[in-house]
Scaffold this motif. Structure first.
Motif, PDB file in Angstrom:
ATOM      1  N   UNK A  38      14.822   2.870   9.010  1.00 20.73           N
ATOM      2  CA  UNK A  38      14.550   2.063   7.723  1.00 20.73           C
ATOM      3  C   UNK A  38      13.109   1.907   7.245  1.00 20.73           C
ATOM      4  N   UNK A  39      12.353   2.129   8.567  1.00 18.88           N
ATOM      5  CA  UNK A  39      10.796   2.158   8.247  1.00 18.88           C
ATOM      6  C   UNK A  39      10.245   3.316   7.708  1.00 18.88           C
ATOM      7  N   UNK A  40      11.171   4.559   7.896  1.00 18.93           N
ATOM      8  CA  UNK A  40      10.633   5.880   7.721  1.00 18.93           C
ATOM      9  C   UNK A  40      11.231   6.153   6.413  1.00 18.93           C
ATOM     10  N   UNK A  85      10.122   9.361   3.583  1.00 16.44           N
ATOM     11  CA  UNK A  85      10.699  10.560   3.121  1.00 16.44           C
ATOM     12  C   UNK A  85      10.792  10.566   1.605  1.00 16.44           C
ATOM     13  N   UNK A  86      10.862   9.307   0.971  1.00 16.25           N
ATOM     14  CA  UNK A  86      10.956   9.075  -0.629  1.00 16.25           C
ATOM     15  C   UNK A  86       9.428   9.666  -1.099  1.00 16.25           C
ATOM     16  N   UNK A  87       8.360   9.098  -0.563  1.00 16.64           N
ATOM     17  CA  UNK A  87       7.033   9.616  -1.083  1.00 16.64           C
ATOM     18  C   UNK A  87       6.671   8.777  -1.963  1.00 16.64           C
ATOM     19  N   UNK A  88       5.380   8.740  -2.554  1.00 21.14           N
ATOM     20  CA  UNK A  88       5.001   8.129  -3.486  1.00 21.14           C
ATOM     21  C   UNK A  88       5.740   8.411  -4.911  1.00 21.14           C
ATOM     22  N   UNK A  89       6.372   6.932  -5.594  1.00 19.14           N
ATOM     23  CA  UNK A  89       7.209   7.192  -6.572  1.00 19.14           C
ATOM     24  C   UNK A  89       8.298   8.365  -6.675  1.00 19.14           C
ATOM     25  N   UNK A 110       3.905   5.101   1.849  1.00 24.32           N
ATOM     26  CA  UNK A 110       3.317   4.700   3.319  1.00 24.32           C
ATOM     27  C   UNK A 110       4.159   3.499   3.775  1.00 24.32           C
ATOM     28  N   UNK A 111       4.365   3.392   4.816  1.00 22.97           N
ATOM     29  CA  UNK A 111       4.692   2.339   5.739  1.00 22.97           C
ATOM     30  C   UNK A 111       3.764   1.546   6.110  1.00 22.97           C
ATOM     31  N   UNK A 164      -1.195   1.202   8.732  1.00 21.47           N
ATOM     32  CA  UNK A 164      -0.520   2.138   7.652  1.00 21.47           C
ATOM     33  C   UNK A 164      -0.301   3.317   8.202  1.00 21.47           C
ATOM     34  N   UNK A 165       1.109   3.816   7.841  1.00 19.58           N
ATOM     35  CA  UNK A 165       1.646   4.940   8.411  1.00 19.58           C
ATOM     36  C   UNK A 165       2.010   5.982   7.428  1.00 19.58           C
ATOM     37  N   UNK A 166       1.729   7.347   7.466  1.00 22.04           N
ATOM     38  CA  UNK A 166       1.906   8.013   6.293  1.00 22.04           C
ATOM     39  C   UNK A 166       0.880   9.332   6.476  1.00 22.04           C
TER      40      UNK A 166
END
Length: 346
Positions: A205-207, A211-215, A302-303, A321-323
């Motif tokens: 769920x954290x990823x 996968x979705x990305x910004x907006x 990001x996560x 911050x991950x991404x």
């Protein structure tokens, strides 16, 4: 356009009486009770008061405006009847007494204190039942005379929300049938229009935000490049932090989309960026019930993980911050802007 207008009352607002007009704001979820099944209750109210009662489409917050006209006495009488009705006194003072159903116990739901019927629907069908600006739920209430309350999506349990119906049993049964038919028809349409997924993946769920990305930019890019449809299950369906991701399309295209998603998941597991902030700013970054941090993650792709205040060292907590590099930089800039704005306001 007005709704629930009845014309059965005779001599409403007679010409030989002084004309008067007034409005009432009533809770929108009580409108069905005022109109009644196929307009029966509003006609009864007009017959008793001799006033003209018009349930408008004007909405003020959670209230719907009702326009009443006639003589001053007729308008006052109508307002009194409506007030009694929405305050759970269904007898309305001058209504004929209800038939006793045994001893001193009131008939079932005579006072409408509790819902007559409750059942569940998938939370993604709430909008279908409510309709644009409440149009569908008002239509069902008007047609059946039942009062309908659809639970908010944030109250969903295992992807389902509770629908509560209040009113006499016939009205509730009719409303329940209409709502269930709406949901069933929509689900059947979904099955016809959506072929089974070609690929299925279980992802953390954290990823999902990565996968979705910004907006939604990243997942849209994958779909456009591979000519597939990607659906990520609701976060509320997660089991042990894992949600289901489905890819629909030609087998070759779906396999290509899966590889792109795996590339994202297989990026360096170590945090992309770590920053320290004063613990007093944690609430600002997180927001009420996590609303601000969710918005940050959605807008940057990001996560973001913020350590608990109890883990603070020298008054500062760690933010991970991950991404991608660009995504992390964007999130860091957003966080710094929030902190800077707060300091300027002090």
């Amino acid at each position: 356009m007005a709704r629930g207008r009845g014309d059965s009352a005779e001599d409403q607002g007679s010409a030989d009486l002084p004309a008067a007009e007034d409005t009432m704001a009533v809770p929108s979820f009580r409108v069905g009770r005022i109109i009644g099944r196929k307009g029966a209750k509003i006609r009864e109210l007009q017959d008793r008061s001799r006033a003209k009662i018009d349930v408008t489409d004007e909405v003020d917050g959670d209230d719907t405006l009702i326009r009443i006209s006639g003589s001053a006495d007729q308008v006052d009488h109508a307002k009194s009847l409506i007030s009694r009705l929405i305050q759970n006194r269904d007898e309305m003072g001058d209504a004929p007494p209800r038939r006793d159903r045994g001893g001193d116990r009131p008939p079932r739901n005579q006072e409408f204190d509790e819902p007559s019927v409750t059942f569940q629907i998938p939370d993604d069908k709430c909008g279908l039942v409510i309709g644009s600006r409440g149009s569908k739920i008002r239509e069902i209430q008007q047609d059946t005379g039942a009062t309908i309350d659809v639970g908010r999506r944030d109250t969903a349990v295992d992807g389902f929300v509770t629908v509560s119906l209040t009113g006499d049993q016939e009205a509730c049964d009719a409303a329940e049938q209409i709502i269930k038919n709406l949901v069933t028809e929509s689900q059947n349409k979904d099955k016809i229009e959506k072929p089974p997924p070609s690929e299925v993946m279980d992802v953390s769920i954290d990823m999902t935000r990565r996968i979705i990305g910004p907006m939604g930019a990243t997942v849209r890019d994958i779909q456009e490049r591979t000519n597939t449809e990607i659906e990520i299950a609701r976060r509320s369906t997660a089991v042990n932090g894992i949600v289901r991701l489905s890819i629909t399309g030609d087998a070759k295209d779906a396999a290509a989309a899966k590889r792109l998603i795996q590339d994202i998941l297989e990026e360096v597991d170590a945090p992309s960026l770590v920053m320290m902030i004063e613990e007093r700013f944690c609430g600002l970054i997180i927001g009420g019930r996590g609303s601000k941090i969710r918005a940050l993650q959605d807008s940057t792709g990001t996560a973001i993980k913020i350590d608990k205040k109890s883990e603070a060292k020298d008054g500062k907590v760690q933010v991970v911050i991950s991404g991608s590099e660009d995504q992390c930089a964007a999130a860091q800039n957003e966080i710094n802007s929030i902190i800077a704005q707060s300091q300027d306001e002090l």
